[in-house]
Design an enzyme around this catalytic site. Sequence first.
Site, short mmCIF file in Angstrom:
data_model
loop_
_atom_site.label_atom_id
_atom_site.label_comp_id
_atom_site.label_asym_id
_atom_site.label_seq_id
_atom_site.Cartn_x
_atom_site.Cartn_y
_atom_site.Cartn_z
N HIS A 354 24.99 -29.91 -3.18
CA HIS A 354 23.62 -29.52 -3.45
C HIS A 354 23.41 -28.10 -3.96
CE1 HIS A 354 19.40 -29.62 -3.23
NE2 HIS A 354 19.23 -29.23 -1.99
N LYS A 438 -4.14 -49.00 -4.58
CA LYS A 438 -5.32 -49.86 -4.47
C LYS A 438 -6.31 -49.31 -3.44
CE LYS A 438 -3.03 -54.09 -6.01
NZ LYS A 438 -2.46 -55.40 -5.62
N PRO A 443 0.15 -41.82 -3.51
CA PRO A 443 1.17 -42.43 -2.64
C PRO A 443 1.95 -41.41 -1.82
CG PRO A 443 1.16 -43.52 -4.77
CD PRO A 443 0.24 -42.33 -4.90
N THR A 479 12.66 -25.33 -6.29
CA THR A 479 11.71 -25.92 -5.35
C THR A 479 10.81 -24.87 -4.72
OG1 THR A 479 13.27 -25.73 -3.50
CG2 THR A 479 13.24 -27.83 -4.72
N GLN A 560 10.56 -36.85 -0.87
CA GLN A 560 10.56 -38.17 -1.49
C GLN A 560 11.36 -38.19 -2.78
OE1 GLN A 560 8.14 -41.00 -4.39
NE2 GLN A 560 6.90 -39.48 -3.37
#
Length: 633
Positions: A354, A438, A443, A479, A560
């Site tokens: 990483h 919906k 999300p 980030t 995510q």
Amino acid sequence: MSYKLSLARSIIRNQSKNQILSNMTQKNYLAAAPVSKPAVPYPVDTSVGPMFRYQKSLPRLPVPSLPETLAKYLNSVRPLVNEEEFAKTVTAVKDFQKPGGIGDELQRRLLSKANNPNVINWLEDWWNDLAYFSYRDPVCVNVSYFFAYKDDKLRKDPAVRAASIITAALEFRKLVVEEQLEPEYAKNIPLCMDSYRMMFNACRYPKKQTDFELTFDPATNNHVTFIRKNKFFIMDLVKDGKQLSTSEIESQIKKIYELAGNTKDPSIGALTTENRDNWADYRNLLLAADPRNEQLLRKIESSVFAVCLDDTAPVTRDELSHACWVGDGRNRFFDKSLQFIVFENGKAGFCGEHSSMDGTPTCRLNDFVCDSIFKNRVNHGSPNVRSGLPVPEQLNFTLNKDVLDVIAKAEKNFDDLVAKHDLRVLMYQGYGKNGIKKLGFSPDAYVQMIIQLAYYKMYGASVATYESAQTRKFAHGRTEVCRSFSVDSATWVKAMEDPLVPVETKAKLGQKAISSHVKYMAEAVEGRGCDRHLLGEKLPSIFTDPTYAKSTHWNLSTSQLSSEHFDGYGWGEVVPDGYGIAYQVNANVLCFNVVSMHLNNHHMCHYLKEAADEMKQVFEIVQAKEGRVPSKL
């Protein structure tokens, strides 16, 4: 002393495990080139390939104003502390930003660096050093991350699956090396592609106090490292100027299985699981055992990537994810930037180093590999195997007693470290991204509130929560932190657990909490969070204030990345009393990977499911009363 406007080293050590992935779902730009390119407001540089055509036009990472950052900081810590503690924090902040004080001086120095025309990104060198290369704990468990692939029903033989993965990965490599890969975009804004330079033919090196990374010429290094039974093999991917076909790679892999036999060698790979200073010493011992060992190591380090042919056969998602994350700590070389892993039963996955590259590029690589194989878009070449392919070379290291002793020590340390951890996967099938949309919500923000509610259900309290936000719209950006726990989320979770609060109020507060998260994330991806800005090795009172430590003690470390081809992805927790919760927001399912030091992960998974169920119920009831019932989630 040099002031480095970032978090103190002790805090960065906790955060560094967390800088893996952005909040962005990889959707429209996962293929080699999007179906249609957005209208980009930047000029095109025709002197380079398409991958870098916008690179020179990318803006620099901004330096927020000090009042902006400190106001955001105070708002983020308010729900974490009581009135007395908050009053002390306010005093520390006021002292820090008083005119002519230390805050002004640090801001002046930072702006001076940021405005230096020779500096591309003011944060880059500090962050890469403090968060990654100076981080001394083992990269395995603490920093490395994984993707677990879904099964390939057509390729259950491990040699067959490994060969197809390699061919697909080589197609992606060709796009990168030739600079033909289409840039990634956030709406119509191209993202920085510089980190792709560190993807292939790259390796991290252990060095006392601070590591470093090297890349090797892809034109002269077209070999892959294979690890089987702890033994290392080198396979050349080119013969007579022509790349090996998938069938030829498969035949060569089968030779590796034969050469490796049924016995295991002492595990040189286990040394890469050690504390970085220890590994630096052990590497010197390995080189001292025989000068030829350095040449053998260089073949591993310069290879395109590593392929680990494990002799285990994980079955469940938990087993597969754990095996991709750490394996047995022996049949690996954790310093390689890319490790593809194939198991005895044909299951497969990936483990990433990483230090120089975050998760979005490798997510794109892995999704490309899986998607192109699944959709039969890989050019596998001729099914015929040419005669005279050279036998894969086994790397026969010379190991003396000193090396064997430290290998045994490294294996024990790894086993002890991994035994302290538990990993669980929750595949929530109640609904996914489509269902959340919906309901009318973002999300990612919605799932962050699932995590907030689940933690509150389990502990009756809320804690500092880290979500990674990518800043790649800026040159060499990596980030920033999105602080998920807020005043609004704290109010909402309490309401959700109070049976006397009307459902309409719960829904209204939930909507406010989600909106608050969306706003913070939007500011973070613009480089306007508070964590990267607030950094200093000589600590003013704002940093010694207990509230600061509490607000950066990430009991919940979250992020995510999503792909319809993954059955899991994740990494370790960042504090001993916390959780690492990686999640995927796929079309119709939510996947949570929960890691902690045995903090009842099965209970956390239960509460995540319960929170997702209850949130859906609350929002559907309110929508029904308002006459806007969503279709079935």
